[in-house]
Design an enzyme around this catalytic site. Sequence first.
Site, PDB file in Angstrom:
ATOM      1  N   HIS A 131     -39.849  11.748  33.843  1.00  0.00           N
ATOM      2  CA  HIS A 131     -40.331  10.643  34.696  1.00  0.00           C
ATOM      3  C   HIS A 131     -40.239   9.507  33.979  1.00  0.00           C
ATOM      4  O   HIS A 131     -41.103   8.790  33.406  1.00  0.00           O
ATOM      5  CB  HIS A 131     -41.931  10.846  34.951  1.00  0.00           C
ATOM      6  CG  HIS A 131     -42.401  10.017  36.194  1.00  0.00           C
ATOM      7  ND1 HIS A 131     -43.863   9.816  36.249  1.00  0.00           N
ATOM      8  CD2 HIS A 131     -42.021   9.421  37.222  1.00  0.00           C
ATOM      9  CE1 HIS A 131     -44.116   9.069  37.184  1.00  0.00           C
ATOM     10  NE2 HIS A 131     -42.939   8.792  37.611  1.00  0.00           N
ATOM     11  N   SER A 183     -47.114   7.152  37.487  1.00  0.00           N
ATOM     12  CA  SER A 183     -46.795   6.475  38.585  1.00  0.00           C
ATOM     13  C   SER A 183     -47.588   5.132  38.975  1.00  0.00           C
ATOM     14  O   SER A 183     -48.855   4.937  38.453  1.00  0.00           O
ATOM     15  CB  SER A 183     -47.334   7.510  39.978  1.00  0.00           C
ATOM     16  OG  SER A 183     -46.604   8.565  39.634  1.00  0.00           O
TER      17      SER A 183
HETATM   18  P1  GTP Z   1     -43.786   4.931  40.645  1.00  0.00           P
HETATM   19  O1  GTP Z   1     -42.545   4.603  41.626  1.00  0.00           O
HETATM   20  O2  GTP Z   1     -44.964   5.177  41.348  1.00  0.00           O
HETATM   21  O3  GTP Z   1     -43.334   5.982  39.676  1.00  0.00           O
HETATM   22  O4  GTP Z   1     -44.131   3.533  39.720  1.00  0.00           O
HETATM   23  P2  GTP Z   1     -43.487   2.433  38.594  1.00  0.00           P
HETATM   24  O5  GTP Z   1     -44.017   2.981  37.331  1.00  0.00           O
HETATM   25  O6  GTP Z   1     -42.112   2.408  38.911  1.00  0.00           O
HETATM   26  O7  GTP Z   1     -44.432   1.454  39.057  1.00  0.00           O
HETATM   27  P3  GTP Z   1     -44.079  -0.232  39.186  1.00  0.00           P
HETATM   28  O8  GTP Z   1     -43.234  -0.764  38.305  1.00  0.00           O
HETATM   29  O9  GTP Z   1     -43.948  -0.421  40.778  1.00  0.00           O
HETATM   30  O10 GTP Z   1     -45.349  -1.102  38.896  1.00  0.00           O
HETATM   31  C1  GTP Z   1     -46.574  -0.894  39.901  1.00  0.00           C
HETATM   32  C2  GTP Z   1     -47.661  -1.818  39.463  1.00  0.00           C
HETATM   33  O11 GTP Z   1     -47.628  -2.016  38.183  1.00  0.00           O
HETATM   34  C3  GTP Z   1     -47.623  -3.200  40.164  1.00  0.00           C
HETATM   35  O12 GTP Z   1     -48.778  -3.673  40.633  1.00  0.00           O
HETATM   36  C4  GTP Z   1     -47.104  -4.365  39.055  1.00  0.00           C
HETATM   37  O13 GTP Z   1     -47.629  -5.536  39.500  1.00  0.00           O
HETATM   38  C5  GTP Z   1     -47.771  -3.493  37.978  1.00  0.00           C
HETATM   39  N1  GTP Z   1     -47.323  -4.042  36.723  1.00  0.00           N
HETATM   40  C6  GTP Z   1     -45.806  -3.685  36.310  1.00  0.00           C
HETATM   41  N2  GTP Z   1     -45.510  -4.282  35.019  1.00  0.00           N
HETATM   42  C7  GTP Z   1     -46.567  -4.808  34.792  1.00  0.00           C
HETATM   43  C8  GTP Z   1     -46.979  -5.610  33.387  1.00  0.00           C
HETATM   44  O14 GTP Z   1     -46.148  -5.738  32.672  1.00  0.00           O
HETATM   45  N3  GTP Z   1     -48.113  -5.920  33.316  1.00  0.00           N
HETATM   46  C9  GTP Z   1     -49.196  -5.838  34.483  1.00  0.00           C
HETATM   47  N4  GTP Z   1     -50.360  -6.296  34.106  1.00  0.00           N
HETATM   48  N5  GTP Z   1     -48.845  -5.106  35.518  1.00  0.00           N
HETATM   49  C10 GTP Z   1     -47.741  -4.711  35.687  1.00  0.00           C
HETATM   50  C1  SPV Z   2     -44.555   8.424  42.082  1.00  0.00           C
HETATM   51  O1  SPV Z   2     -45.541   8.706  42.566  1.00  0.00           O
HETATM   52  O2  SPV Z   2     -44.525   8.564  40.764  1.00  0.00           O
HETATM   53  C2  SPV Z   2     -43.297   7.851  42.768  1.00  0.00           C
HETATM   54  C3  SPV Z   2     -43.383   7.804  44.019  1.00  0.00           C
HETATM   55  O3  SPV Z   2     -42.337   7.580  42.071  1.00  0.00           O
HETATM   56  S1  SPV Z   2     -43.165   9.459  44.799  1.00  0.00           S
HETATM   57  O4  SPV Z   2     -41.841   9.803  45.119  1.00  0.00           O
HETATM   58  O5  SPV Z   2     -43.588   9.357  46.127  1.00  0.00           O
HETATM   59  O6  SPV Z   2     -43.814  10.521  44.050  1.00  0.00           O
HETATM   60 MN    MN Z   3     -42.461   8.021  39.950  1.00  0.00          MN
END
Ligand code: GTP
Ligand code: SPV
Ligand code: MN
Length: 601
Positions: free
Chosen positions: A247, A269
């Site tokens: 992941h 996530s």
């Molecule tokens: P999945 O698609 O669920 O696997 O998630 P992901 O890890 O790709 O998450 P994503 O990058 O979309 O981040 C989601 C949240 O983390 C958002 O609310 C962002 O604003 C917050 N976020 C990301 N990077 C930072 C950071 O460097 N600092 C802070 N404080 N928040 C962050």
């Molecule tokens: C996560 O939940 O880590 C995601 C979104 O990247 S989903 O594909 O819905 O699991």
């Molecule tokens: Mn994910």
Amino acid sequence: MNAMPPMEAKTTNPAVLAFVEEAKALFKPENVRWCNGTKWEYQELLKSLVDGGTAQWLNPAKRPNSVLVRSDPADVARVEDQTFICSVSKDDAGPTNNWADPAEMKATLTQLYDGAMAGRTMYVVPYSMGPIGSPIAGIGVMVTDSAYAVANMHIMTRVGDKVLAALGNSSDFVRGRHTVGAPLSTPAMADVPWPCNKTKYISHFPETREIWSYGSGYGGNALLGKKCHALRIASVKARDEGWLAEHMLILKLTNPEGNVKYVAAAFPSACGKTNLAMLMPTIPGWKAETIGDDICWMKFGSDGRLYAINPETGFFGVAPGTSNDSNLNAMKTLHANIIYSNVALTDDGDVWWEGMGEPPAHAVDWMRRSWTPASGRPASHPNARFTAPAAQCPVIAKEWEDPAGVPIDAILFGGRRATVVPLVTEALSWRHGTFLGSIMASEKTAAAAGQIGELRRDPMAMLPFCGYHMGDYFQHWINVGETGGSKMPKIFYVNWFRKSPEGKFLWPGYAENSRVLKWIFERCDGTADAVDTPIGKLPAQGALDLNGLSISADALSELMRVDGDGWKAELPLIREHLATFGAKLPAALSEELTALEQRLG
Ligand code: GTP
Ligand code: SPV
Ligand code: MN
């Protein structure tokens, strides 16, 4: 409903044909459509979603060729409670997965599946995770009655005839069955905008490489190529074959001299993978480009290094919090050809979500209710998502579809930790890094149903995604490290989320994370200084490039502080966590815990 004409199978592969025939006999759809993966087909899918009331077109002047979909309010996230690993032996699922006997689960689901697609089209979706023909890629065939799922699969994976051609007569493909569980039993029965079922099962049969999903249309539950195949089933295949399915985002970093390193990072996530994968460095001369934002498959190349591909072709990203300030590259990616799920609709036919910027004076919220900033509730669901073609990302790396993959130099682990865990720590060795990954913890987010904010252990960000016993998974990490020896990536533990006692983030995060990436890059080259601490190596005084950043000395010292008391207080919790893996906990990790304890004194 079901406006799309049936299409003939473009394969004579007996295993594929038998799988589809069997599914047809069980699900009893009104008709069957083999998806060919063309742009025309994608447009037809969108049209049928709009005609059926599931989707609506956004204003083409604002978001060309893009739709908004609002789900049933009870079908908005992954359902970990209803996610099962149905290995023959219960012990193979381990303590962190729900287990069910494969025969019993198949009996339960066969009953639910019987006639479940009545009045609907069964789409047959041949897809490839990874560039077609890549030695790291893998193929699946999914049947589903959700046009929404198919349209998303079109963006997220490589779909269609080319996949069947690549598969040839091989029976080596993952078999995915998915239904929303809402048959239209009589012709007169009206459909609803988002058909689903209160009963949900996301079941995996790792030994036979099958996925049986029921009742949900939401991303991770319904786009079977993603978490179900590329993580849960693939992690088992990877264990069997000596590689890694993780992941993780994949990022390409180029320094001012033009040297390149590739970094993979596992955050749970909604903890920042998409953001890090698209960041715009604030340090002059540095460049960051995207390879992937969620999943990473890594295999050893002939030179003994780990090579990674992004098995996906799109981003299924968290919308709330995405803005021109936090992630400009994502915002640019989102200009056209997007499926938006559970965001708000503005009066001029555009989308809006919390954290995007100035709220509109009026909107329709994700539950189709009139909304104003005074409504006192969010307009978008906290797990609202966009589905976007990766090729539209302005900083997609030119090698993002290279079948050979990219050689990984560093692996990052991280999560949301308000306390204890410093901004960045370099592991002392692969084994120590595996230990740090195994004890990762993070505050829960809206990506899964359940209590938000609660701290839970999420080893390698794989807690909801590991298809087998996590003790064996840790051992697999140790084994892979022994195979790769000195050629393995360096491991780091990062934390952008440390907070002040008042609850404010101490680190600016986002683009400023490039400062940490620079240190990591230079550690890989051996040109940046580190100091040894009981928990690992931290940046030496002055080694972290803070030029041009305004951050208080207090915040910085807290971010870099090794909180000995905090770690000591956590030791019993770590011990308790590792004990849950019982006899399958690798001795190497127990030894690492003892060594940490001794170093902390
Ligand atoms: P999945 O698609 O669920 O696997 O998630 P992901 O890890 O790709 O998450 P994503 O990058 O979309 O981040 C989601 C949240 O983390 C958002 O609310 C962002 O604003 C917050 N976020 C990301 N990077 C930072 C950071 O460097 N600092 C802070 N404080 N928040 C962050
Ligand atoms: C996560 O939940 O880590 C995601 C979104 O990247 S989903 O594909 O819905 O699991
Ligand atoms: Mn994910």
